[in-house]
Write an enzyme that holds these catalytic residues in place. Structure first.
Site: not given
Ligand code: E4P
Length: 215
Positions: A83
């Site tokens: 990622k």
């Molecule tokens: C996805 O890959 C992210 O880690 C995540 O959905 C972020 O979510 P949040 O905005 O609730 O922190």
């Protein structure tokens, strides 16, 4: 149409993965911090039961991004989805990894133009953050629709992974608008099977069954 869990709490993830309804897990440095554990320990423990884990790379420059990505990919093999943020360096890292057949999730996506660049860089997944856009008076689900429209018109293989989802209705709407995957907190996953009319109907059926059984 697939669901991923957005969490790094192994004890929350594993029982839900065993339902057979979850196809992967996404983590990020904040979720890992909440778990109170080392990221590698979390990935190792999940790796027995989860076939697709997004592991976020944090680095300062391109060589370090590539080095850290390759370490994760070499250690975890096909389970690892690397990622990277949607930045200049993140996209270069994505291109490098994608050329070597490594899955990449381009994260922190807030515009169609970012999604286009992620697709051109060979990302397997592009992650628009629906909830964080809504938090800032932007149209998170509208972005899912826009990216979906562009990807369909141009037959792009990159999958739309709707992220930062905070409620069950957004899951259904994101899929309806063209998301391939929704990554969701365990609370949202648990909420998806709940309905007050299901509970009410079941109470009635249980009651009527008991009344009609003779022995
Ligand atoms: C996805 O890959 C992210 O880690 C995540 O959905 C972020 O979510 P949040 O905005 O609730 O922190």
């Amino acid at each position: 149409m697939k669901l991923f869990l957005d969490s790094a709490i192994v004890k929350d993830i594993l029982p839900r993965v065993k339902s057979g309804l979850i196809s992967g897990v996404t983590t990020n440095p904040t979720l890992i911090k909440k778990s109170g554990r080392d990221p590698l320990d979390v990935y190792r423990e999940l790796s027995h039961d989860v076939s697709d884990i997004s592991m976020e790379v944090v680095a300062q420059d391109l060589p370090q991004f590539i080095d850290e990505s390759l370490k994760l990919s070499d250690y975890f093999g096909d389970i690892a989805t690397i990622k990277v943020p949607c930045t200049d360096i993140g996209l270069k890292t994505c291109k490098y990894l994608a050329n070597r057949g490594i899955r990449v999730n381009v994260t922190l996506v807030f515009s169609s133009s970012q999604a286009i660049l992620a697709a051109l860089a060979g990302a397997t997944y592009v992650s628009p953050f629906v909830g964080r856009m809504d938090d800032n008076s932007l149209n998170g689900l509208g972005l899912i629709a826009d990216i979906s429209n562009i990807f369909q018109k141009h037959k792009v293989d990159t999958q739309i992974l709707a992220a930062s989802i905070r409620d069950t209705q957004s899951v259904a709407r994101a899929f309806g608008l063209g998301a391939n995957i929704c990554t969701i907190p365990v609370k949202v996953f648990d909420g998806m099977s709940q309905h007050v009319l299901t509970d009410k109907g079941l109470d009635q059926f249980d009651h009527d069954y008991m009344a009609s059984v003779k022995n």
